[in-house]
Motif scaffolding. Structure first.
Motif, short mmCIF file in Angstrom:
data_model
loop_
_atom_site.label_atom_id
_atom_site.label_comp_id
_atom_site.label_asym_id
_atom_site.label_seq_id
_atom_site.Cartn_x
_atom_site.Cartn_y
_atom_site.Cartn_z
N LEU A 20 30.56 127.39 101.91
CA LEU A 20 31.26 126.79 103.05
C LEU A 20 30.42 125.72 103.75
O LEU A 20 30.96 124.85 104.43
CB LEU A 20 31.64 127.88 104.07
N ARG A 72 31.53 122.22 103.02
CA ARG A 72 32.93 121.88 103.23
C ARG A 72 33.09 121.10 104.53
O ARG A 72 32.58 121.48 105.57
CB ARG A 72 33.77 123.17 103.29
N ILE A 85 37.46 123.43 107.15
CA ILE A 85 37.49 124.86 106.89
C ILE A 85 38.90 125.37 107.15
O ILE A 85 39.47 125.18 108.24
CB ILE A 85 36.51 125.62 107.80
#
Length: 213
Positions: free
Chosen positions: A97, A100, A103
């Motif tokens: 994550l 990224r 989200i």
């Protein structure tokens, strides 16, 4: 009970404030000087585990005012919203994550192992409500009482957690990252509650004005 006291000069008036743990720790301090009223008030703070316990504290005279999260309207107590904040996902810096840019709440609750606050918890209720709305069952692997415990497990790679922005942004641990959930965002509302006859006296203490009462 933790006491925040100003400079004592003459007789101090006690101002008894209750709140949920993360609101007392992360939200209340910005208003402490205003609540002290240039040393006229002795501010006494206590932590409770639920909105219901706090509202009952106002009703029975234990508290002059309380800080609530996602509060319901009350018949005999004034509940005044102060701010709305987004929830953030919190994870180890080595987690995928981290790279990224956006989200998704759906990805978090479907693909991640979640370490969350125990019920009763208004943050947990917000997550549950959002999951029910999109008809998904989150993979909750652990439930804990304290923010520090959540961060400890997240830091050890045991899962990710979801926290309000004021809590997430205060995390200074170098091996933990935070990101706002910006696809299907979810929020929590912070409110102050007090007896209706005290609104004129107490609500200005939470004003954004620079004037100190």
């Amino acid at each position: 009970m933790d006491g925040f006291t100003g400079n004592i000069s003459g007789t101090l008036q006690q101002l008894r404030i209750g709140g949920l743990g993360n609101l007392v720790t992360y939200f209340l301090p910005r208003y402490i000087e205003r609540l002290r009223a240039k040393g006229k008030n002795q501010v006494i703070v206590d932590i409770c585990l639920s909105n219901q316990e706090l509202v009952e504290g106002v009703e029975n005279g234990k508290f002059d005012m309380v800080l609530l999260s996602n509060a319901e309207p009350q018949k005999d107590v004034a509940v005044i919203p102060l701010m709305t904040e987004p929830l953030y996902v919190v994870f180890p810096v080595k987690h995928p994550l981290y790279h990224r840019k956006k989200i998704s709440f759906l990805d978090v609750v479907l693909q991640e192992k979640l370490v969350l606050y125990k019920d009763p918890c208004t943050i947990r209720a917000s997550i549950r409500k959002a999951c029910n709305r999109i008809k998904v069952i989150p993979n909750v692997v652990l439930e804990l009482d304290l923010t520090e415990s959540l961060l400890s497990y997240v830091g050890r790679g045991k899962g990710v957690t979801i926290l309000p922005s004021i809590v997430a942004k205060a995390i200074k641990t170098p091996y933990i990252a935070v990101r706002e959930i910006n696809q299907i965002p979810i929020y929590r509302e912070i409110a102050v509650a007090m007896k209706k006859e005290n609104i004129v006296a107490y609500l200005p203490m939470f004003s954004d004005s620079d004037e100190i009462f």
